[in-house]
Enzyme design. Structure first.
Site, PDB file in Angstrom:
ATOM      1  N   THR A 180      42.366  42.460  74.350  1.00 45.50           N
ATOM      2  CA  THR A 180      42.042  41.512  73.291  1.00 45.50           C
ATOM      3  C   THR A 180      41.964  40.067  73.789  1.00 45.50           C
ATOM      4  OG1 THR A 180      44.388  41.325  72.753  1.00 45.50           O
ATOM      5  CG2 THR A 180      43.087  42.939  71.494  1.00 45.50           C
ATOM      6  N   CYS A 181      42.206  39.843  75.069  1.00 49.13           N
ATOM      7  CA  CYS A 181      42.211  38.495  75.646  1.00 49.13           C
ATOM      8  C   CYS A 181      40.775  38.055  75.954  1.00 49.13           C
ATOM      9  CB  CYS A 181      43.064  38.483  76.920  1.00 49.13           C
ATOM     10  SG  CYS A 181      42.970  36.957  77.868  1.00 49.13           S
ATOM     11  N   ASP A 182      40.363  36.917  75.409  1.00 47.61           N
ATOM     12  CA  ASP A 182      39.000  36.425  75.625  1.00 47.61           C
ATOM     13  C   ASP A 182      38.708  36.168  77.102  1.00 47.61           C
ATOM     14  OD1 ASP A 182      38.379  36.539  72.942  1.00 47.61           O
ATOM     15  OD2 ASP A 182      38.857  34.432  72.561  1.00 47.61           O
TER      16      ASP A 182
END
Length: 105
Positions: A8-10
C-alpha cells in the site's frame, strides 16, 4: 531483486512500476528475514527506522528506546521503505542515487 516494503506504500509502488522484475515482499504479511534486517541495520544504522511514521508516533517512549532490530521485528512497518536487495547489496529509499544504483535512468 527483492523489494521489502508495503503493497500500500506509494513509494514502493513507484519503485515496482519501474522495476517489474523485482519481487515485492510485504513486510507486514511476510516480515523481513533477520539476516537481511541485521545487514541493513549495519549498513544504514538509525536511518533504517522511519521516525516520521504513524507507527512510530503511536509507540510509547519506552518502546522507542528498544534496539532498532527488536522494534523492526515487532513493528515491520517502522522500516524506511523500500529496502531493495540485489546481488550487489542493499539500497534504502527510492531517491536518484538508489535508482541509478539499481539501473534505472
Amino acid at each position: 531483486m527483492i523489494l521489502y516494503g508495503l503493497k500500500t506504500c506509494d513509494t514502493c509502488r513507484k519503485a515496482l512500476k519501474q522495476m517489474p522484475e523485482c519481487r515485492l515482499v510485504d513486510v507486514r504479511a511476510e516480515g523481513v528475514p533477520l539476516e537481511v534486517l541485521t545487514a541493513a541495520q549495519a549498513q544504514f544504522g538509525d536511518t533504517l527506522v522511519n521516525t516520521r511514521s504513524t507507527t512510530w508516533r503511536g509507540l510509547t517512549e519506552q518502546e522507542r528506546l528498544q534496539p532498532a532490530l527488536e522494534l523492526l521485528q515487532q513493528h515491520p512497518a517502522l522500516m524506511k521503505r523500500p529496502l531493495i536487495q540485489t546481488d550487489a547489496g542493499l539500497y534504502l529509499g527510492w531517491d536518484k542515487a538508489t535508482q541509478e544504483a539499481v539501473g534505472i535512468d
